[in-house]
Design an enzyme around this catalytic site. Structure first.
Site, mmCIF file in Angstrom:
data_model
loop_
_atom_site.group_PDB
_atom_site.id
_atom_site.type_symbol
_atom_site.label_atom_id
_atom_site.label_comp_id
_atom_site.label_asym_id
_atom_site.label_seq_id
_atom_site.Cartn_x
_atom_site.Cartn_y
_atom_site.Cartn_z
ATOM 1 N N ASP A 113 40.526 54.480 56.368
ATOM 2 C CA ASP A 113 41.363 55.442 55.643
ATOM 3 C C ASP A 113 40.752 56.834 55.643
ATOM 4 O O ASP A 113 41.432 57.826 55.932
ATOM 5 C CB ASP A 113 41.572 54.986 54.194
ATOM 6 C CG ASP A 113 42.454 53.757 54.103
ATOM 7 O OD1 ASP A 113 43.131 53.427 55.094
ATOM 8 O OD2 ASP A 113 42.465 53.114 53.028
ATOM 9 N N ASP A 155 38.219 53.634 50.992
ATOM 10 C CA ASP A 155 39.391 52.792 51.223
ATOM 11 C C ASP A 155 40.295 52.896 49.999
ATOM 12 O O ASP A 155 39.882 52.559 48.884
ATOM 13 C CB ASP A 155 38.954 51.339 51.447
ATOM 14 C CG ASP A 155 40.027 50.516 52.136
ATOM 15 O OD1 ASP A 155 40.771 51.088 52.949
ATOM 16 O OD2 ASP A 155 40.130 49.311 51.862
ATOM 17 N N LYS A 182 43.443 51.736 47.815
ATOM 18 C CA LYS A 182 44.230 50.530 47.581
ATOM 19 C C LYS A 182 45.238 50.761 46.451
ATOM 20 O O LYS A 182 44.972 51.548 45.525
ATOM 21 C CB LYS A 182 43.322 49.342 47.205
ATOM 22 C CG LYS A 182 42.324 48.942 48.279
ATOM 23 C CD LYS A 182 43.032 48.419 49.522
ATOM 24 C CE LYS A 182 42.020 47.974 50.577
ATOM 25 N NZ LYS A 182 42.707 47.526 51.820
#
Length: 341
Positions: A238, A251, A253
């Site tokens: 990412d 990352d 989420k």
């Protein structure tokens, strides 16, 4: 009885009659006892006096006891020197065979001075035979993880029905995709991307991560592919940026449930650390990453939970990731053998 005794006395007193004891007879059913001959001991036939002097001289002689050193020298002379062999190493439980360091000693910890800091890396992912991080994690889930996922799926189908569940999963995927697009537009330099959708910027997910974005700076990569040159796996990370002054693989989420602890994120730490190792061994990245960050954003806009992973924690998850990668490789080999059979 008295009559019998009287007769016996009369017979004894008779001159021409005598009673002699009958010989003892032994009956045996064994032919061995009947036909056995007594064995002769050969030592009994030796002239003991003839050899008595020799026996006494042998028994009276006492040699000098050999020291251990002389025994070793005699063994070396007869059998050759002792070769010391190392005992075979037993594989420790939980230690992967395909060990590869997480950090690359040949790389610097900082981005290259020649690279343009205003243009983050955005390497497209090449579709090939090399497995992705996502596939490896999916194929090596534990039985507990699989059963937990199946229970959740059955519960959702009971509530929403088959069609409703399919629509729900499709919407979740679409929301995640839009969330990442919004983040990319926020973190990219001005003018590099088209204007973001205002509705996306006002979504609960974006509002949830505002306090985290204030600590993010120095973006080096966005939605960029990585490849571990040694372990042969790929992935699409990412973001790589500084978080509170430390370069991290980030990352993002989304979740409808609160996940205040890193244990609540299931395999996400393994995914992050797999990307960290890949960046450190990918020639397309001039820098090295030592930390990771998992940010869980919430749909209702409540503050996101950032889970920071320092170098020590990354190293712990790296060992677990290597075990999962090794398990995946074994499964692939077994499947290939079965296809050949």
């Amino acid at each position: 009885m008295k009559v019998f005794q009287t007769i016996c006395r009369q017979l004894k007193s008779s001159k021409g009659f005598s009673v002699e004891p009958a010989p003892c007879v032994v009956f045996s059913t064994s032919s061995y006892l009947c036909g056995r001959k007594k064995k002769v001991n050969p030592y009994e036939e030796v002239d003991q006096e003839k050899y008595s002097d020799l026996v006494r001289s042998v028994l009276s002689f006492r040699g000098h006891a050999q020291a251990p050193q002389s025994l070793f020298e005699e063994d070396d002379l007869l059998y050759g020197p002792v070769r010391k062999c190392k005992a075979p190493k037993q594989e420790e439980a939980g230690v992967p065979r395909n060990w590869c360091p997480l950090f690359n000693p040949e790389k610097s910890g900082k981005p290259s001075a020649t690279s343009d800091p205003t243009i983050p890396l955005k390497i497209p992912l090449q579709r090939n035979m090399i497995p992705s991080v996502t596939r490896i994690l999916q194929q090596t889930m534990t039985s507990e993880q699989i059963s937990c996922l199946e229970r959740w799926k059955r519960r959702m189908i009971l509530e929403l029905g088959e069609d409703g569940f399919a629509e729900y999963t499709s919407n979740m995927f679409l929301q995640g995709k839009r969330f990442h697009e919004a983040l990319e537009s926020i973190l990219s330099p001005q003018g590099n991307l088209k204007e973001p959708d205002e509705n996306l910027l006002k979504s609960g997910y974006i509002q949830s991560i505002q306090h985290v974005l204030r600590d993010v700076s120095g973006v080096q990569a966005l939605e960029s592919a990585v490849k571990h040159e040694t372990l042969k796996y790929v992935g699409l990370l990412d973001c790589v940026a500084d978080y509170q002054g430390k370069l991290c693989v980030i990352d993002w989420k989304t979740s409808e449930k609160q996940k205040p602890f890193i244990q609540n994120t299931f395999d996400n730490p393994l995914q992050v650390v797999a990307y960290v190792g890949a960046v450190n061994h990918d020639i397309n990245y001039s820098f090295q990453v030592q930390c990771g960050l998992i940010v869980v954003a919430y749909k209702d806009g409540s503050p996101a939970h950032p889970h920071f992973m320092d170098a020590e924690l990354c190293s712990q998850y790296w060992a677990k990731w290597l075990l999962r990668l090794e398990e995946y490789t074994k499964k692939e080999k077994n499947q290939n053998i079965q296809k050949l059979v």
